[in-house]
Design a protein around this motif. Sequence first.
Motif, short mmCIF file in Angstrom:
data_model
loop_
_atom_site.label_atom_id
_atom_site.label_comp_id
_atom_site.label_asym_id
_atom_site.label_seq_id
_atom_site.Cartn_x
_atom_site.Cartn_y
_atom_site.Cartn_z
N ALA A 135 -6.18 -3.79 -14.24
CA ALA A 135 -6.42 -4.86 -13.26
C ALA A 135 -5.13 -5.16 -12.49
O ALA A 135 -5.15 -5.32 -11.26
CB ALA A 135 -6.91 -6.12 -13.97
N GLY A 136 -4.00 -5.18 -13.20
CA GLY A 136 -2.71 -5.46 -12.55
C GLY A 136 -2.40 -4.42 -11.48
O GLY A 136 -2.09 -4.78 -10.33
N VAL A 137 -2.51 -3.14 -11.84
CA VAL A 137 -2.18 -2.08 -10.88
C VAL A 137 -3.19 -2.10 -9.72
O VAL A 137 -2.80 -1.96 -8.55
CB VAL A 137 -2.16 -0.69 -11.58
N ALA A 138 -4.46 -2.30 -10.03
CA ALA A 138 -5.48 -2.28 -8.98
C ALA A 138 -5.25 -3.42 -7.99
O ALA A 138 -5.20 -3.19 -6.77
CB ALA A 138 -6.87 -2.39 -9.61
N ILE A 139 -5.08 -4.63 -8.50
CA ILE A 139 -4.94 -5.79 -7.60
C ILE A 139 -3.66 -5.65 -6.76
O ILE A 139 -3.66 -5.88 -5.56
CB ILE A 139 -4.99 -7.11 -8.40
N PHE A 140 -2.58 -5.19 -7.41
CA PHE A 140 -1.32 -5.02 -6.67
C PHE A 140 -1.46 -3.92 -5.61
O PHE A 140 -0.83 -3.99 -4.54
CB PHE A 140 -0.19 -4.69 -7.66
N SER A 141 -2.30 -2.92 -5.87
CA SER A 141 -2.45 -1.80 -4.92
C SER A 141 -3.20 -2.21 -3.65
O SER A 141 -3.00 -1.60 -2.60
CB SER A 141 -3.22 -0.66 -5.58
N TYR A 142 -4.06 -3.24 -3.76
CA TYR A 142 -4.81 -3.67 -2.57
C TYR A 142 -3.88 -4.11 -1.43
O TYR A 142 -4.30 -4.22 -0.29
CB TYR A 142 -5.78 -4.80 -2.92
N ARG A 143 -2.60 -4.38 -1.77
CA ARG A 143 -1.67 -4.81 -0.70
C ARG A 143 -1.57 -3.76 0.40
O ARG A 143 -1.26 -4.08 1.55
CB ARG A 143 -0.28 -5.13 -1.28
N LEU A 158 -3.99 -2.17 1.70
CA LEU A 158 -5.10 -2.38 2.66
C LEU A 158 -4.71 -3.44 3.67
O LEU A 158 -5.06 -3.37 4.85
CB LEU A 158 -6.37 -2.81 1.92
N LEU A 159 -3.99 -4.47 3.18
CA LEU A 159 -3.60 -5.59 4.05
C LEU A 159 -2.23 -5.35 4.68
O LEU A 159 -1.81 -6.10 5.56
CB LEU A 159 -3.55 -6.89 3.23
N ARG A 160 -1.54 -4.27 4.19
CA ARG A 160 -0.17 -3.96 4.64
C ARG A 160 0.73 -5.17 4.48
O ARG A 160 1.48 -5.55 5.37
CB ARG A 160 -0.16 -3.49 6.11
N VAL A 161 0.64 -5.79 3.27
CA VAL A 161 1.54 -6.91 2.97
C VAL A 161 2.31 -6.60 1.68
O VAL A 161 1.87 -5.76 0.90
CB VAL A 161 0.78 -8.26 2.76
N GLY A 162 3.44 -7.28 1.49
CA GLY A 162 4.21 -7.09 0.25
C GLY A 162 5.04 -5.82 0.32
O GLY A 162 5.17 -5.20 1.37
N PRO A 163 5.60 -5.42 -0.84
CA PRO A 163 6.46 -4.23 -0.84
C PRO A 163 5.64 -2.94 -0.69
O PRO A 163 4.81 -2.63 -1.53
CB PRO A 163 7.12 -4.28 -2.23
N LEU A 164 5.85 -2.24 0.43
CA LEU A 164 5.13 -0.99 0.68
C LEU A 164 6.15 0.14 0.65
O LEU A 164 7.23 0.02 1.21
CB LEU A 164 4.44 -1.03 2.05
N SER A 165 5.79 1.25 -0.01
CA SER A 165 6.74 2.36 -0.12
C SER A 165 6.84 3.11 1.22
O SER A 165 5.83 3.60 1.74
CB SER A 165 6.27 3.32 -1.22
N PRO A 166 8.07 3.22 1.78
CA PRO A 166 8.23 3.97 3.05
C PRO A 166 7.82 5.43 2.88
O PRO A 166 7.32 6.04 3.83
CB PRO A 166 9.73 3.85 3.36
N ASP A 167 8.03 6.00 1.67
CA ASP A 167 7.64 7.40 1.43
C ASP A 167 6.13 7.58 1.57
O ASP A 167 5.65 8.60 2.06
CB ASP A 167 8.06 7.85 0.02
N ILE A 168 5.39 6.59 1.11
CA ILE A 168 3.93 6.70 1.17
C ILE A 168 3.47 6.54 2.63
O ILE A 168 2.60 7.26 3.11
CB ILE A 168 3.25 5.64 0.27
N LEU A 169 4.12 5.60 3.35
CA LEU A 169 3.73 5.40 4.75
C LEU A 169 4.18 6.59 5.61
O LEU A 169 3.70 6.78 6.72
CB LEU A 169 4.29 4.08 5.28
N ALA A 170 5.10 7.42 5.04
CA ALA A 170 5.52 8.63 5.76
C ALA A 170 4.61 9.82 5.42
O ALA A 170 4.79 10.91 5.96
CB ALA A 170 6.97 8.97 5.40
#
Length: 208
Positions: free
Chosen positions: A18-26, A28-40
Amino acid sequence: MNRRVIWSLWGLAAVLSAGVAIFSYRYLLRVGPLSPDILANLYHRPWLDVHVAGAATALLVGPFQFLARLRTRHRLLHRRLGRLYVVGCLAGGVGGFVMAFGSTAGPIATVGFASLAATWIWANVQAWRLAVARRFDAHRAWMIRSFAMTFAAVMLRLYLPLFPLLGVSFVDGYRAVSFLSWVPNLILVELYLRGAFARRPILVQAAE
Ligand code: HEM
């Protein structure tokens, strides 16, 4: 295995999932800490959204499907959550498969994540097909395999911080977890299904 141990393991898996899933939804909203490597990642648009929406939902609902009480007393809910889980895995798997080819971590990570995605999709198709055919023991075995792969998302996040402590660079650690996050899970589950941790085989049909 002792009931208390089983409940503790289930509780731990459910909370981590649940922790990983809920944190991962960020993502979708592009909020919070997002990995630049993933966005690349070459294919992050639109596949990251497809991947996260599906995979995180599967991770969130998956643990509940293992509750015997839900399966026996609330069968309709079990079926509905099961459909949501499988659709989530299929969307997550397709998104993950495409993104594997755009990873900035290179070809080793591509092979690790793409083979995980393909095996994950395969396990879900098998599980769905066997549920429709009402072969519930074999269905259960494939769902256990499926969740062992869904849980890769949790294992990956547990392993990654360990690599710097071992003097391994982040990118090498990342390549390693593209396999480490799921292959040992599948081996453990296969041993479990073949009765390695019980006095008698759990599911004879596991080999199917
Ligand atoms: C089990 C099969 C899975 C496969 C094959 C897979 C594959 C991938 C791939 C290829 C990437 C991009 C990596 C890169 O660009 O280097 C990624 C990122 C991501 N995946 Fe998955 N994934 C899986 C499961 C999950 C699950 C169950 C979740 C649920 C939470 C999830 C959430 C994410 C998130 C949030 C990212 C963004 C990266 C991050 O912040 O760590 N994935 N996945």
